[in-house]
Motif scaffolding. Sequence first.
Motif, PDB file in Angstrom:
ATOM      1  N   ARG A  73       0.838  -1.218   0.000  1.00  0.00           N
ATOM      2  CA  ARG A  73       0.000   0.000   0.000  1.00  0.00           C
ATOM      3  C   ARG A  73       0.862   1.252   0.000  1.00  0.00           C
ATOM      4  NH1 ARG A  73      -5.246  -0.778   3.883  1.00  0.00           N
ATOM      5  NH2 ARG A  73      -5.747   1.334   3.176  1.00  0.00           N
ATOM      6  N   ASP A  74       1.951   1.199   0.740  1.00  0.00           N
ATOM      7  CA  ASP A  74       2.857   2.355   0.780  1.00  0.00           C
ATOM      8  C   ASP A  74       3.528   2.544  -0.579  1.00  0.00           C
ATOM      9  OD1 ASP A  74       2.180   2.625   3.430  1.00  0.00           O
ATOM     10  OD2 ASP A  74       3.965   1.575   4.168  1.00  0.00           O
ATOM     11  N   VAL A  75       3.841   1.434  -1.252  1.00  0.00           N
ATOM     12  CA  VAL A  75       4.448   1.546  -2.592  1.00  0.00           C
ATOM     13  C   VAL A  75       3.449   2.209  -3.540  1.00  0.00           C
ATOM     14  CG1 VAL A  75       5.368   0.286  -4.575  1.00  0.00           C
ATOM     15  CG2 VAL A  75       5.969  -0.455  -2.252  1.00  0.00           C
ATOM     16  N   MET A  76       2.191   1.789  -3.467  1.00  0.00           N
ATOM     17  CA  MET A  76       1.177   2.396  -4.344  1.00  0.00           C
ATOM     18  C   MET A  76       1.045   3.899  -4.055  1.00  0.00           C
ATOM     19  SD  MET A  76      -1.938  -0.425  -4.559  1.00  0.00           S
ATOM     20  CE  MET A  76      -2.444  -0.120  -6.245  1.00  0.00           C
ATOM     21  N   MET A  77       0.987   4.236  -2.770  1.00  0.00           N
ATOM     22  CA  MET A  77       0.821   5.654  -2.412  1.00  0.00           C
ATOM     23  C   MET A  77       2.041   6.471  -2.848  1.00  0.00           C
ATOM     24  SD  MET A  77      -2.164   5.899  -1.314  1.00  0.00           S
ATOM     25  CE  MET A  77      -2.169   7.608  -0.856  1.00  0.00           C
ATOM     26  N   TRP A  78       3.214   5.885  -2.683  1.00  0.00           N
ATOM     27  CA  TRP A  78       4.450   6.569  -3.119  1.00  0.00           C
ATOM     28  C   TRP A  78       4.385   6.835  -4.624  1.00  0.00           C
ATOM     29  CZ3 TRP A  78       7.922   3.833  -6.388  1.00  0.00           C
ATOM     30  CH2 TRP A  78       9.044   4.579  -6.758  1.00  0.00           C
ATOM     31  N   ALA A  79       3.969   5.842  -5.395  1.00  0.00           N
ATOM     32  CA  ALA A  79       3.907   6.011  -6.858  1.00  0.00           C
ATOM     33  C   ALA A  79       2.902   7.105  -7.219  1.00  0.00           C
ATOM     34  CB  ALA A  79       3.528   4.690  -7.520  1.00  0.00           C
ATOM     35  N   LEU A  80       1.750   7.077  -6.582  1.00  0.00           N
ATOM     36  CA  LEU A  80       0.709   8.064  -6.913  1.00  0.00           C
ATOM     37  C   LEU A  80       1.069   9.472  -6.442  1.00  0.00           C
ATOM     38  CD1 LEU A  80      -0.811   5.597  -7.856  1.00  0.00           C
ATOM     39  CD2 LEU A  80      -2.820   6.394  -6.614  1.00  0.00           C
ATOM     40  N   GLN A  81       1.906   9.542  -5.410  1.00  0.00           N
ATOM     41  CA  GLN A  81       2.369  10.875  -5.001  1.00  0.00           C
ATOM     42  C   GLN A  81       3.255  11.503  -6.074  1.00  0.00           C
ATOM     43  OE1 GLN A  81       3.998   9.945  -1.198  1.00  0.00           O
ATOM     44  NE2 GLN A  81       1.946   9.984  -0.284  1.00  0.00           N
ATOM     45  N   GLN A  82       3.970  10.665  -6.840  1.00  0.00           N
ATOM     46  CA  GLN A  82       4.808  11.201  -7.923  1.00  0.00           C
ATOM     47  C   GLN A  82       3.937  11.692  -9.074  1.00  0.00           C
ATOM     48  OE1 GLN A  82       8.165  10.772  -6.927  1.00  0.00           O
ATOM     49  NE2 GLN A  82       7.066   9.793  -5.233  1.00  0.00           N
ATOM     50  N   HIS A  83       2.926  10.878  -9.406  1.00  0.00           N
ATOM     51  CA  HIS A  83       2.142  11.199 -10.594  1.00  0.00           C
ATOM     52  C   HIS A  83       0.839  10.405 -10.523  1.00  0.00           C
ATOM     53  CE1 HIS A  83       1.663  12.938 -14.460  1.00  0.00           C
ATOM     54  NE2 HIS A  83       1.814  11.837 -15.158  1.00  0.00           N
ATOM     55  N   ASP A  84      -0.257  11.141 -10.614  1.00  0.00           N
ATOM     56  CA  ASP A  84      -1.573  10.477 -10.523  1.00  0.00           C
ATOM     57  C   ASP A  84      -2.467  11.075 -11.611  1.00  0.00           C
ATOM     58  OD1 ASP A  84      -3.967   9.315  -9.806  1.00  0.00           O
ATOM     59  OD2 ASP A  84      -3.935   9.982  -7.715  1.00  0.00           O
ATOM     60  N   PRO A  85      -2.156  10.777 -12.896  1.00  0.00           N
ATOM     61  CA  PRO A  85      -2.749  11.517 -14.012  1.00  0.00           C
ATOM     62  C   PRO A  85      -4.263  11.361 -14.151  1.00  0.00           C
ATOM     63  CG  PRO A  85      -1.484   9.625 -14.814  1.00  0.00           C
ATOM     64  CD  PRO A  85      -1.192   9.756 -13.345  1.00  0.00           C
ATOM     65  N   GLN A  86      -4.816  10.225 -13.726  1.00  0.00           N
ATOM     66  CA  GLN A  86      -6.280  10.047 -13.888  1.00  0.00           C
ATOM     67  C   GLN A  86      -7.000  10.012 -12.557  1.00  0.00           C
ATOM     68  OE1 GLN A  86      -6.427   6.582 -16.501  1.00  0.00           O
ATOM     69  NE2 GLN A  86      -4.819   7.602 -17.658  1.00  0.00           N
ATOM     70  N   MET A  87      -6.385  10.667 -11.560  1.00  0.00           N
ATOM     71  CA  MET A  87      -7.019  10.803 -10.244  1.00  0.00           C
ATOM     72  C   MET A  87      -7.464   9.465  -9.653  1.00  0.00           C
ATOM     73  SD  MET A  87      -8.853  14.485 -10.052  1.00  0.00           S
ATOM     74  CE  MET A  87     -10.475  13.973 -10.495  1.00  0.00           C
ATOM     75  N   TRP A  88      -6.510   8.573  -9.519  1.00  0.00           N
ATOM     76  CA  TRP A  88      -6.806   7.308  -8.831  1.00  0.00           C
ATOM     77  C   TRP A  88      -7.005   7.581  -7.338  1.00  0.00           C
ATOM     78  CZ3 TRP A  88      -3.405   2.513 -10.470  1.00  0.00           C
ATOM     79  CH2 TRP A  88      -3.756   2.129 -11.781  1.00  0.00           C
ATOM     80  N   TYR A  89      -6.382   8.658  -6.836  1.00  0.00           N
ATOM     81  CA  TYR A  89      -6.476   8.957  -5.409  1.00  0.00           C
ATOM     82  C   TYR A  89      -6.401  10.466  -5.170  1.00  0.00           C
ATOM     83  CZ  TYR A  89      -5.865   8.397  -0.374  1.00  0.00           C
ATOM     84  OH  TYR A  89      -6.035   8.453   0.986  1.00  0.00           O
ATOM     85  N   HIS A  90      -5.353  11.080  -5.698  1.00  0.00           N
ATOM     86  CA  HIS A  90      -5.169  12.520  -5.463  1.00  0.00           C
ATOM     87  C   HIS A  90      -6.190  13.286  -6.287  1.00  0.00           C
ATOM     88  CE1 HIS A  90      -1.652  11.769  -3.082  1.00  0.00           C
ATOM     89  NE2 HIS A  90      -1.354  10.831  -3.969  1.00  0.00           N
ATOM     90  N   GLY A  91      -6.739  14.349  -5.682  1.00  0.00           N
ATOM     91  CA  GLY A  91      -7.767  15.107  -6.388  1.00  0.00           C
ATOM     92  C   GLY A  91      -9.171  14.590  -6.097  1.00  0.00           C
ATOM     93  N   LEU A  92      -9.272  13.436  -5.454  1.00  0.00           N
ATOM     94  CA  LEU A  92     -10.596  12.951  -5.043  1.00  0.00           C
ATOM     95  C   LEU A  92     -10.955  13.596  -3.703  1.00  0.00           C
ATOM     96  CD1 LEU A  92     -10.325   9.135  -5.913  1.00  0.00           C
ATOM     97  CD2 LEU A  92     -11.160  11.011  -7.324  1.00  0.00           C
ATOM     98  N   THR A  93     -12.240  13.567  -3.372  1.00  0.00           N
ATOM     99  CA  THR A  93     -12.663  14.166  -2.100  1.00  0.00           C
ATOM    100  C   THR A  93     -12.170  13.299  -0.940  1.00  0.00           C
ATOM    101  OG1 THR A  93     -14.710  12.902  -1.986  1.00  0.00           O
ATOM    102  CG2 THR A  93     -14.790  15.011  -3.196  1.00  0.00           C
ATOM    103  N   GLU A  94     -12.151  13.899   0.238  1.00  0.00           N
ATOM    104  CA  GLU A  94     -11.729  13.137   1.425  1.00  0.00           C
ATOM    105  C   GLU A  94     -12.625  11.935   1.638  1.00  0.00           C
ATOM    106  OE1 GLU A  94     -11.181  15.300   5.116  1.00  0.00           O
ATOM    107  OE2 GLU A  94      -9.813  16.665   4.075  1.00  0.00           O
TER     108      GLU A  94
END
Length: 214
Positions: A73-94
């Motif tokens: 899970r931390d690896v996934m979050m680390w990857a998405l912190q670098q780049h999350d082009p289709q809003m898999w997580y970042h940019g979504l509501t809390e």
Amino acid sequence: MPLKQSSQHPILYSFRRCPYAMRARLAIHYSGIEIEHREILLKNKPAAMLEASPKGTVPVVVLPDGTVIDESRDVMMWALQQHDPQMWYHGLTEEQQAGINDWIDRNDNDFKPWLDKYKYSVGYPEHSEAYYREQCETFLKQLNEQLSKSAYLLGEAESLADNAIFPFVRQCAFVNKTWFDAAPYPHLQSWLQQFLESARFEDIMHKHPLWQAD
Ligand SMILES: N[C@@H](CCC(=O)N[C@@H](CS)C(=O)NCC(=O)O)C(=O)O
């Protein structure tokens, strides 16, 4: 103390068929991060991996500065912190992010332990394979129910939740594919099938030669 390593790319220790490693590879692929892939065997883990992460599970990422990330899970979050082009997580509501985390918690904490018993039921003779499969079905039903309402777990676009979970549904399905294909979970079946046929999944399942230390 961070561990020294010479590669300029992050290193990923991985095992092709491990669902935790698959979810890490999916997020890394999606984010476009270049890594040095080191394919290992669980029965013969390289010393360099164990030095970085003595608990001995894959995936393990070692960053160029020596930082070690050894939970999928931390690896996934680390990857998405670098780049999350289709809003898999970042940019979504809390609330959406909490929904994602809740799905992944249920997968990892409730479903996966039953999945292990179902897959390796001979090692757990206190109950039958059918019993363990029924326990797995609690989660399969929840997924199917959600997917009857929306194309993906969080709505009409795929998110971190789908990609963190489908490798485990795949593992469950392949214990007895004939059973899975005939089970009353049509939404779950087509959701899984779509991911299994995707270009990303094909890419992350390419075979790598075993990594050999110099
Ligand atoms: N909580 C860990 C679990 C990872 C895990 O258990 N991976 C398995 C392979 S699927 C493993 O490496 N097991 C160690 C072994 O079999 O020796 C994560 O999310 O990264």
